[in-house]
Write an enzyme that holds these catalytic residues in place. Structure first.
Site, PDB file in Angstrom:
ATOM      1  N   GLY A  48       0.770  -1.242   0.000  1.00 19.08           N
ATOM      2  CA  GLY A  48       0.000   0.000   0.000  1.00 19.08           C
ATOM      3  C   GLY A  48       0.801   1.291   0.000  1.00 19.08           C
ATOM      4  N   GLU A 102       4.408   3.821   6.319  1.00 12.73           N
ATOM      5  CA  GLU A 102       3.128   3.110   6.160  1.00 12.73           C
ATOM      6  C   GLU A 102       2.132   3.956   5.380  1.00 12.73           C
ATOM      7  OE1 GLU A 102       1.594   0.556   6.069  1.00 12.73           O
ATOM      8  OE2 GLU A 102       1.770  -0.766   7.780  1.00 12.73           O
ATOM      9  N   ASP A 103       1.212   3.285   4.709  1.00 17.45           N
ATOM     10  CA  ASP A 103       0.125   3.993   4.031  1.00 17.45           C
ATOM     11  C   ASP A 103      -0.917   4.459   5.048  1.00 17.45           C
ATOM     12  OD1 ASP A 103      -0.610   1.380   4.598  1.00 17.45           O
ATOM     13  OD2 ASP A 103      -1.412   0.939   2.612  1.00 17.45           O
ATOM     14  N   ASP A 106      -4.487   1.874  11.252  1.00 21.65           N
ATOM     15  CA  ASP A 106      -5.897   1.698  11.610  1.00 21.65           C
ATOM     16  C   ASP A 106      -5.932   1.275  13.090  1.00 21.65           C
ATOM     17  OD1 ASP A 106      -8.654   1.287  11.310  1.00 21.65           O
ATOM     18  OD2 ASP A 106      -8.469  -0.582  10.250  1.00 21.65           O
ATOM     19  N   LYS A 134      -6.271   6.580  11.414  1.00 17.48           N
ATOM     20  CA  LYS A 134      -7.652   6.580  11.915  1.00 17.48           C
ATOM     21  C   LYS A 134      -7.604   6.585  13.440  1.00 17.48           C
ATOM     22  CE  LYS A 134      -9.587   3.822   8.089  1.00 17.48           C
ATOM     23  NZ  LYS A 134     -10.108   2.485   7.702  1.00 17.48           N
ATOM     24  N   PHE A 155     -13.936   3.074   5.466  1.00 15.32           N
ATOM     25  CA  PHE A 155     -13.036   2.303   4.608  1.00 15.32           C
ATOM     26  C   PHE A 155     -12.737   3.102   3.350  1.00 15.32           C
ATOM     27  CE2 PHE A 155     -11.861  -0.816   1.403  1.00 15.32           C
ATOM     28  CZ  PHE A 155     -10.869  -1.498   2.087  1.00 15.32           C
ATOM     29  N   ASP A 162      -6.160  -0.376  -1.212  1.00 12.60           N
ATOM     30  CA  ASP A 162      -6.962  -1.231  -2.069  1.00 12.60           C
ATOM     31  C   ASP A 162      -8.214  -1.763  -1.395  1.00 12.60           C
ATOM     32  OD1 ASP A 162      -5.285  -2.984  -0.331  1.00 12.60           O
ATOM     33  OD2 ASP A 162      -6.346  -4.566  -1.414  1.00 12.60           O
TER      34      ASP A 162
END
Ligand code: IMP
Ligand code: MG
Length: 177
Positions: A48, A102-103, A106, A134, A155, A162
């Site tokens: 990602g 990191e992308d 979460d 998040k 999401f 993706d």
């Protein structure tokens, strides 16, 4: 409202490329100041993060190296015990300043597992840099040193992220509707 359909789901435009690029520039500026003289090694977590890493690295002006790692999930002895294994790291990181790229963060499980795996290899220090975060989903207490944009618990896809393998190619970010 601009929307895209990926497989069975519809996504609406959420964060424009322009806004993302501003966040990337802000992170790059901080890293160029904070990590000057440390010759950091950036470890990009695939898949990602490739788009974020590419944009970020073009804005870095300090001497640095970059390499790419992957995490694979497998189930431990009980079905609830999921362990993330780190693969692809060929560099000796002992004594190095490491920045994990990191992308998105979460729950924080992934980044925590990566950080713990890297710690065993005795680096001098480990920073965490994520494009997206998040905060309402975050279950961990480890510090995220560089955060691009804080987002709600929706999401999202695009900019490397993706849905079932698709949607990574968009320059903007879309959220599920
Ligand atoms: P965590 O371990 O819960 O922090 O999740 C991290 C990983 O889950 C990320 O590296 C992504 O691969 C994936 N992920 C989390 N949220 C999203 C999302 O909104 N869209 C796509 N992938 C996501
Ligand atoms: Mg990821």
């Amino acid at each position: 409202m601009k929307t895209v359909k990926i497989k069975d789901k519809e996504f609406a435009l959420s964060i424009t490329s322009d806004k993302i690029q501003k966040a990337v520039c802000n992170i790059a500026r901080k890293i160029n100041t904070d990590l000057a003289g440390k010759d950091p090694l950036f470890l990009v977590v695939l898949n990602g993060s490739f788009m974020f890493a590419s944009d970020l690295f073009k804005q870095l002006t300090i001497p640095c190296e970059m390499s790419f790692i992957k995490v694979t999930s497998y189930q431990g002895t009980s079905s609830t015990e999921e362990v993330k294994m780190l693969i692809g790291l060929s560099e000796n990181i002992k004594g190095r300043t490491i920045v994990i790229i990191e992308d998105i963060v979460d729950t924080g499980h992934t980044i925590e597992d990566i950080k713990n795996s890297l710690k065993l290899k005795d680096p001098a220090e480990i920073y965490i840099c994520t494009c997206l975060f998040k905060p309402k989903a975050y279950l961990k207490s480890i510090k995220l040193d560089y955060v691009g944009i804080e987002i709600p618990n929706d999401f999202i896809i695009g900019y490397g992220l993706d849905y079932d393998g698709f949607g990574r190619n968009y320059a903007d970010i879309y959220k599920i509707v």
